[in-house]
Design a protein around this motif. Structure first.
Motif, short mmCIF file in Angstrom:
data_model
loop_
_atom_site.label_atom_id
_atom_site.label_comp_id
_atom_site.label_asym_id
_atom_site.label_seq_id
_atom_site.Cartn_x
_atom_site.Cartn_y
_atom_site.Cartn_z
N SER A 105 14.27 -72.04 -6.84
CA SER A 105 13.73 -70.91 -7.61
C SER A 105 12.48 -71.35 -8.37
CB SER A 105 14.78 -70.39 -8.61
OG SER A 105 15.92 -69.92 -7.94
N THR A 107 9.76 -69.80 -11.10
CA THR A 107 9.57 -68.69 -12.03
C THR A 107 8.27 -68.86 -12.81
OG1 THR A 107 11.96 -68.43 -12.30
CG2 THR A 107 10.55 -67.37 -13.93
N ILE A 129 9.18 -64.10 -9.89
CA ILE A 129 10.11 -65.06 -9.30
C ILE A 129 9.89 -65.20 -7.80
CG2 ILE A 129 12.55 -65.59 -8.91
CD1 ILE A 129 13.19 -64.18 -11.51
N LYS A 131 12.00 -67.14 -4.68
CA LYS A 131 13.23 -67.83 -4.31
C LYS A 131 13.20 -68.16 -2.83
CE LYS A 131 16.91 -66.55 -7.54
NZ LYS A 131 18.23 -65.88 -7.66
N GLY A 144 11.11 -60.33 -11.89
CA GLY A 144 12.43 -60.61 -12.43
C GLY A 144 12.80 -59.59 -13.50
N GLY A 175 14.46 -56.65 -11.99
CA GLY A 175 14.49 -57.54 -10.84
C GLY A 175 15.31 -56.97 -9.70
N THR A 189 16.46 -61.34 -7.49
CA THR A 189 15.64 -61.95 -8.55
C THR A 189 16.08 -61.52 -9.94
OG1 THR A 189 14.02 -60.15 -8.48
CG2 THR A 189 13.63 -62.04 -7.02
#
Length: 336
Positions: A105, A107, A129, A131, A144, A175, A189
């Motif tokens: 992840s 951010t 975010i 991922k 997010g 998110g 997210t």
């Protein structure tokens, strides 16, 4: 010093306390009055009172009234786990699958604070975010959960005393919800629900060390009207449990340009109840998460301090580790 000596000399002479000395002429009296009068550069009573009021002025550690601040932070975390896909009907196992999971992840978040009062600050945090799941080769790039905060310091900061700040938080569900996606093809997210939290934090300066701690509680709001397929059933409602957390640590100033902080955080989340369209319910067990964080603050200019951090998960439910960096963003329009 000489001026005050002359004034004292004339004062005592005028009072007749020094034998053998008289004020025989009116000119001598005028000179005495002139010497006792306030000279240019002397402090008057109004200036002295102003300094007293300034010395007693309340000082707070929050954002000053009418001022702004904008900060950027980047965080990376890695979570390796194994998911158990299990369904039990009439005492028998319908399907069983153990799925390894390795999630990265990233951010990027922007935090904005504004001082409503010297002791009251409001702010917001906007996370972006990314991922990536290396096992299932899934990825997501999205917003997010945006959060809003308020911090209130009821008492002015007094050197050597404990400073107390109360805070409240509202987390949105902007998110991607984990309860509104195809869990086999998509990643989330966000949390998928609104939550309201509050607590207090305390700190004390023991030069060159600052000790701090905080406690907080969170109430998560249930979500209904869902239509997510899970294990051959349709999920329609989620009731997330409440949560508690506490943290404590210290920061140590190694020099004017370098500081080091260490903190530990423990959080508890109650079980989450999942309700399906056929009336069945399933409970996700409660979780206890422990995390150890170390941060290094480096002053790169008179106005900028860059913080780098390393976090290590202490329990099974916590991320394995995390890395982060944060720094202020200075714009001319946000200066005092």
């Amino acid at each position: 010093m000489n001026r005050w000596f002359v004034r004292g000399f004339f004062l005592v002479s005028a009072a007749g306390l020094l034998p053998g000395m008289t004020l025989a002429q009116d000119g001598s009296v005028d000179q005495a009055r002139e010497a006792l009068s306030r000279q240019e550069g002397d402090e008057d009573s109004s200036r002295q009172l102003e300094e007293v009021f300034q010395a007693a002025e309340k000082n707070y550690s929050l954002q000053k009234k009418g001022t702004h601040s904008l900060n950027y932070s980047f965080d990376y975390s890695y979570t390796g786990d194994q998911r158990l896909d299990l369904s039990i009907s009439n005492g028998s196992v319908r399907n069983l699958d153990v799925v390894p999971s390795a999630t990265h992840s990233f951010t990027n978040s922007f935090s904005y604070d504004y001082g409503l009062l010297d002791n009251l600050t409001i702010g917001t945090r906007i996370p972006l975010i990314v991922k990536y799941d290396t096992e299932d080769e899934l990825n997501v790039y999205d917003l997010g959960d945006v959060s809003f905060t308020g911090r209130w310091q009821p008492f002015a900061y007094v050197p050597g005393k404990i400073s107390t700040t109360f805070f409240g938080t509202l987390n949105s569900k902007t998110g991607v919800s984990p309860y509104e996606i195809d869990i086999k093809r998509q990643l989330s997210t966000g949390s998928g629900y609104y939550s309201i939290g509050g607590g207090l934090s305390m700190s004390k300066v023991l030069d060159p060390v600052v000790v701090f701690g905080s406690v907080s509680g969170t109430y998560n709001i249930a979500q209904d009207g869902l239509e997510q397929v899970r294990g051959g059933r349709l999920l329609t409602e989620v009731e997330p449990g409440f949560g508690f957390s506490g943290s404590a640590g210290f920061a140590y100033s190694l020099s004017y340009d370098i500081s080091l902080s260490v903190s530990a955080q423990v959080s508890y989340s109650d079980e989450t109840i999942l309700t399906f369209s056929n009336g069945d319910q399933a409970a996700a067990q409660d979780q206890m998460t422990g995390f150890l964080s170390m941060s290094l603050g480096t002053r790169v200019s008179d106005m900028t301090i860059v913080n780098t951090s390393l976090g290590i998960g202490l329990t099974e439910d916590a991320p394995d580790f995390s890395l982060g960096v944060s720094l202020p963003i200075n714009f001319s329009g946000l200066k005092e």
